[in-house]
Each structure stands twice: as C-alpha cells, then as structure tokens.
Design an enzyme around this catalytic site. Structure first.
Site, PDB file in Angstrom:
ATOM      1  N   ASP A 296      46.234  93.803 -12.771  1.00 38.90           N
ATOM      2  CA  ASP A 296      46.862  93.883 -11.449  1.00 38.90           C
ATOM      3  C   ASP A 296      48.300  93.367 -11.446  1.00 38.90           C
ATOM      4  OD1 ASP A 296      44.323  94.677 -10.674  1.00 38.90           O
ATOM      5  OD2 ASP A 296      43.739  92.658 -10.079  1.00 38.90           O
TER       6      ASP A 296
ATOM      7  N   THR B 189      40.447  82.857 -12.470  1.00 38.77           N
ATOM      8  CA  THR B 189      40.359  81.990 -13.650  1.00 38.77           C
ATOM      9  C   THR B 189      41.432  80.911 -13.625  1.00 38.77           C
ATOM     10  OG1 THR B 189      39.515  83.846 -14.950  1.00 38.77           O
ATOM     11  CG2 THR B 189      40.360  81.952 -16.165  1.00 38.77           C
TER      12      THR B 189
ATOM     13  N   ARG C   8      43.892  95.523  -6.762  1.00 44.37           N
ATOM     14  CA  ARG C   8      43.531  94.598  -5.685  1.00 44.37           C
ATOM     15  C   ARG C   8      44.619  94.553  -4.606  1.00 44.37           C
ATOM     16  NH1 ARG C   8      40.684  89.143  -6.935  1.00 44.37           N
ATOM     17  NH2 ARG C   8      42.762  88.475  -7.581  1.00 44.37           N
TER      18      ARG C   8
END
Length: 266
Positions: A141, A119, A185
C-alpha cells in the site's frame, strides 16, 4: 550495547521481497558473528515461543522465493490477543508480557520486525515497553509515515499497470467502459501510479472524494469526442463525497477489522 543475538519476524499481509529481507538481515548478522533466531508467524510465534535458530543454510536459496519462510499472521496482536488458548474474539487478552518473557528467555538483544501499519504499530508499543526493535517498512500500500517507498509496492504497481495495459485492446474492440479495482487500503498510491503508467482515463483515490456525475459526464464527453472506450481505475478505499467506502466484510480480532472491496461493482 553489544548485540550478540537477534530475532526476526514477518507479520501482516504477504508480499514479494519478504524472503529477500530475511536473507539480507540474516546473512549480514551471521557474517558479523551475531546469532539469528526466526520467529514463526509474526508476533504469534513470540507469544507461543515458536522460535528457531537461523543459519546460512536456512536462508540459502530463498532470495527468489515468494512469501516468507517464517510464515506470517495479520490477526495475532499480543496486546489484543484473540487466539486460543490465551484469548478469544469475545475476550481479547493482553499477552504482551508472555511475548516479552519469551524474548528474554531466548536471550535476544534486539528484534527485527518486517511489516506494515499494524505490525509497526505493535512494534512501537513493544518499544515503549523497553524492547529494542528495528522495523522494516513492508506493505504494497506504500502507506507508512516517514517512508519514501515500502518494499512490496513496486511489484504491486507493476502488476496493476500490466492489468490496465492489457485491458486497453478489449475495451477498445468492444467499446466498453471497464473498471479496474486496485488494492491499497486507505492510500491511493497503487491506483494513481498504475493509472498514470497504464493509461487509465479516470482514477479514483481515497485522498480525493469522487462525484458520480463528474465521472459519468467525463465518460460521455470522451464518447462525444470519438473515444469509444474508457478505463476507470478505482482504489479499494475510494470514497464518495458523503465519505462512504465499499466494505467487503469485517474480520473481528484483526488490528483493522474492515476489509475493503467492491468499489468497482458499486
């Protein structure tokens, strides 16, 4: 520049606290006489012109609600748009011009984007096209540059720590080695901090490649010293010394096509 009208959107993955930010921004702006417009489903709403006016009544009572009243999308990238009728996975289109047109059509002076890595990357691209944006760092994350802590991280850390803590009694009773796989991630913040807080014995994070023999030998060392159980906390993006990560699947059209997962099974 005098700000009279702003837009607000939430994009990327869901996390606790989104509605709290929507409410805070909206109430603050409305209190200063600034009109607020919600954009549904992230940048997709800006492309499809799915925009509505937010009032105090709109955001009343949403503080403790999970999710986001605006909706979200993690595949609607206006610069590589893959959704019908504008584009497809096979032929992604740059529809950023459409998004800019809709922004101007609603006479918005600025845009608030609430999101994570993807984003904020798209937000930067729009800034380079002249769109005034304030980006709010959101992602469990905690992997955004120049950000001490993103909102969503704290609650994710709490849940992961509780899971590790609850496994101790079962692991100890049954003399087992148990592996907890955490999200994050390519960042190891959730795994590292939850392992420290929850009492993990071994932690694997993307930033430090792991070695199978080191893990096994440490577990055997614990066993020989009378420790009949071990808890391994593995971040989903953990990689071995060959640089291999566990990939669950690929999602074409997303800003990051790789979906990590399966390191615990591996």
């Amino acid at each position: 520049m005098t700000i009279k009208r702003i837009g607000i959107l939430t994009a990327g993955g869901d996390c606790p606290g989104l509605n709290a930010v929507v409410r805070a921004v909206s109430k603050n702006a409305l209190g200063k006489g600034i009109e607020v417009y919600g954009i549904r489903n992230g940048f997709d709403g800006l492309v499809r012109n799915d925009i509505f006016k937010i009032t105090n009544e709109t955001v009343s009572g949403i503080l403790t609600l999970g999710g986001t009243i605006l909706g979200t999308s993690n595949i609607a990238n206006p610069f590589k748009y893959t959704l019908a009728p504008f584009g497809s996975v096979q032929e992604p289109k740059d529809v950023s011009g459409v998004a800019l047109h809709n922004f101007k059509e609603h006479e918005l002076d600025a845009l608030i984007t609430i999101g994570g890595d993807g984003t904020l990357h798209m937000s930067q691209q729009f800034v380079e096209l002249g769109l005034p944006i304030v980006a709010v760092p959101k992602t469990i994350d905690n992997d955004l540059c120049a950000t001490d802590q993103t909102f969503g991280f704290d609650s994710a850390l709490m849940i992961a720590t509780e899971a590790i803590d609850r496994l101790h009694t079962t692991a100890q009773s049954h003399h087992r080695v148990m592996i907890v796989e955490t999200m994050g991630r390519y960042a190891g913040w959730i795994a590292l901090r939850s392992a420290l807080a929850g009492g993990g014995d071994i932690v694997l994070i993307p930033e430090i490649p792991y070695n199978d023999d080191v893990i096994v030998n440490y577990i055997l060392k614990r066993k020989s010293s009378g420790k009949t159980f071990s808890i391994v906390v593995a971040a989903e993006g953990a990689k071995n010394e060959a640089g291999e990560v566990a990939v669950a699947r690929k999602v074409e059209g997303s800003t990051d096509t790789i979906r990590l997962g399966g390191i615990a099974y591996k």
